[in-house]
Design an enzyme around this catalytic site. Structure first.
Site, PDB file in Angstrom:
ATOM      1  N   CYS A 195       0.831  -1.210   0.000  1.00  0.00           N
ATOM      2  CA  CYS A 195       0.000   0.000   0.000  1.00  0.00           C
ATOM      3  C   CYS A 195       0.861   1.255   0.000  1.00  0.00           C
ATOM      4  O   CYS A 195       0.448   2.301  -0.520  1.00  0.00           O
ATOM      5  CB  CYS A 195      -0.949  -0.007   1.196  1.00  0.00           C
ATOM      6  SG  CYS A 195      -0.129  -0.128   2.807  1.00  0.00           S
TER       7      CYS A 195
ATOM      8  N   HIS B 296      -1.853   1.304   7.680  1.00  0.00           N
ATOM      9  CA  HIS B 296      -2.262   1.128   6.286  1.00  0.00           C
ATOM     10  C   HIS B 296      -2.315   2.502   5.624  1.00  0.00           C
ATOM     11  O   HIS B 296      -2.755   3.485   6.231  1.00  0.00           O
ATOM     12  CB  HIS B 296      -3.629   0.449   6.219  1.00  0.00           C
ATOM     13  CG  HIS B 296      -4.136   0.249   4.822  1.00  0.00           C
ATOM     14  ND1 HIS B 296      -3.500  -0.565   3.913  1.00  0.00           N
ATOM     15  CD2 HIS B 296      -5.217   0.776   4.169  1.00  0.00           C
ATOM     16  CE1 HIS B 296      -4.171  -0.545   2.768  1.00  0.00           C
ATOM     17  NE2 HIS B 296      -5.198   0.262   2.895  1.00  0.00           N
TER      18      HIS B 296
END
Length: 544
Positions: free
Chosen positions: A179, A458
């Protein structure tokens, strides 16, 4: 508003009459010109008279955003509908928002669009901007803007093209805790300068012969994103090349998005045209490169030693001017970044005094890049105790539009000169020597966010596309709003200049070099051909 054409019939009727059209356009250009002259100047504190803003013709309040009637000299406020009441009472049809150039029709009771007014607005702004930016070059004025008109060869090429219904929005597959890479790639995709460079075929991956070329992978990425395929794309080759050139980012462990950003810039720079050791004009340096100036002032003799260093981004500590993490804004972080810092006698030795002395050091931006990248230092690491690493969760407010003038070397030096002159009253006064304010204004186009903790976080990204905002969470792309973006926990922010300044009459050095090499190669080929012909002639003479 005409439902079929989408145009205002009242405005179309006025523009169709030569006399009325000339009068309306002249008043419209005058209004736009007045605002353009004000916006093309930068203010700094000085002891001078204040410039009185226009007042509403009904209530008399000062107008920061005046609306001007296009039939008479009246100016009014929009908030209390005084300009609208003026149009209704006098029978006038149109007024304009001087700040944006938008035109309001009282008959349609709405803002209306016409390409004639849009062209007039653009031409007035460009003419004024070109006139006041002559200070950027020494011998030549700014090169006048000319719209692109395709020649016969370009028109023939355009006729052969097939339009594709692409939007430039596509999710990216998570290839195993990647990510960090996906959000940076989405910011690259939203970057207008990088996008225009690769989509205009400035680097063709099918013609490039460089091994492990990161710029080729960027070309493929833009081709994939701007294709008919809407399924999520997996940048596997780009990830593999990143692993080969950077061992720190290899593997499936969590990585830092900012570290990947710097690595990607370096690799694209190394594999792009115009990459040189002295003065690089590659796409990366043309987009992100600026100059930082460091001024060190000796407190003993007052000598100032300045030094400039290149920069690709700005890393800001999450501490305000008071040193705490409360009420943080991008502006407060920038003020702290450019605030003078005290140096001890063991940290600085003055050349003039010839001995160590106390001094103050201050950073400022000598040259602003077309694209500004800010990183907020949310992760604190203790070299002695790795377990003491923590993430700073403090929210940071950042604007959709940013004016960088107060943090530039030129403006900060002006402020110092004003203070040294002993000015008592301080007011915001425009100064033409600082150039047009348009050179300092930026618009937000992408934000990288980090959610979660330091070990289990994240990354997501907000990016602007066609004046709409979208949220990118790996392969998931959802429509969002500017408000949601501004309220996110930003880790990196990307701003692009509203108006890109340029230098006239400059041919890129790599183009000159390439043309010179082509001429030399032709000369060498002629010499080789002449040598081969001489060998053939000598052989024939030997036989005879």
């Amino acid at each position: 508003m005409d439902a079929e054409s989408g145009k205002c019939p009242h405005l179309a009727a006025v523009l169709a009459d030569p006399t009325e059209s000339t009068a309306l356009l002249n008043r419209y250009k005058t209004a736009v010109r007045w605002n353009a002259h004000r916006s093309q100047e930068v203010g700094y504190p000085a002891k001078r008279r204040k410039i009185t803003p226009p007042e509403c013709g009904v209530c008399g309040i000062a107008l920061s955003r005046p609306y001007a009637c296009l039939h008479c000299p009246f100016a009014g406020c929009w908030q209390d509908k005084h300009v609208k009441l003026h149009l209704q009472d006098t029978g006038h049809d149109f007024c304009t928002d001087i700040k944006t150039g938008n035109v309001f029709c009282v008959e349609c009771d709405d803002f209306v669009y016409d390409s004639t007014l849009t062209r007039a607005h653009t031409s007035v702004l460009l003419a004024i901007e070109e006139r006041v930016t002559n200070f950027q070059v020494e011998k030549h004025g700014r090169e006048p803007f000319t719209p692109w008109v395709p020649n016969s060869q370009e028109a023939a090429a355009l006729e052969r093209t097939v339009p594709l219904p692409c939007q430039g929005r596509r999710g990216l597959l998570n290839l195993g805790q990647t990510c960090f890479m996906n959000v940076i790639l989405q910011s690259f995709i939203a970057n207008p300068l990088l996008r225009n460079y690769y989509l205009s075929d400035k680097h063709n991956s099918k013609l490039c012969k460089v091994k492990d070329c990161t710029s080729c992978e960027m070309d493929k990425l833009y081709s994939e994103v701007h294709s008919e395929n809407t399924a999520a794309y997996g940048p596997i080759d780009l990830l593999a090349k990143t692993w080969r050139v950077s061992s720190e980012l290899s593997g499936y462990a969590q990585q830092d998005a900012h570290e990947f950003f710097i690595t990607a810039l370096n690799q694209i720079h190394a594999t792009s045209k115009g990459s040189t050791a002295l003065h690089c004009i590659c796409i990366i340096h043309s987009t992100f490169a600026g100059l930082l100036q460091s001024d060190v002032k000796c407190e003993r003799c007052g000598k100032v030693a300045d030094k400039t260093d290149p920069m690709l981004d700005i890393s800001l500590e999450l501490k305000g001017e008071t040193g705490n993490e409360q009420g943080l804004t991008l502006a407060s972080c920038l003020r702290r970044y450019t605030h003078p810092e005290k140096l001890g006698p063991n940290e600085y030795s003055c050349e003039k005094c010839g001995k160590a002395s106390h001094a103050s050091k201050r950073l400022s931006i000598r040259k602003l890049p077309p694209v500004l990248s800010f990183q907020f230092k949310r992760f604190e690491h203790n070299s002695a105790d790795k377990s003491a690493a923590r993430k700073i969760e403090a929210p940071v407010r950042f604007p959709a539009s940013l004016n960088m003038a107060p943090y530039t070397t030129l403006v900060m030096h002006k402020q110092e000169q004003t203070k040294e002159s002993g000015s008592a009253a301080m007011s915001l006064v425009p100064d033409r020597a600082l150039g047009p304010e348009a050179l300092y204004e930026y618009d937000l186009f992408a934000v990288v966010c980090h959610e979660g903790g330091i070990d289990n976080g994240h990354y997501t990204c907000y990016a602007r596309s066609h004046d709409e905002w979208y949220r990118y969470d790996d392969d998931k792309v959802t429509h969002s709003t500017l408000s949601a973006c501004l309220n996110s926990q930003a880790y990196m922010c990307f701003y692009v200049k509203k108006h890109i300044d340029y230098k006239p009459h400059v041919t890129p050095s790599y183009v000159v070099t390439r043309e010179q090499e082509a001429v030399k190669e032709k000369e060498r080929e002629r010499e080789r051909e002449a040598a081969r012909q001489k060998e053939v002639d000598d052989a024939i003479l030997g036989v005879l």
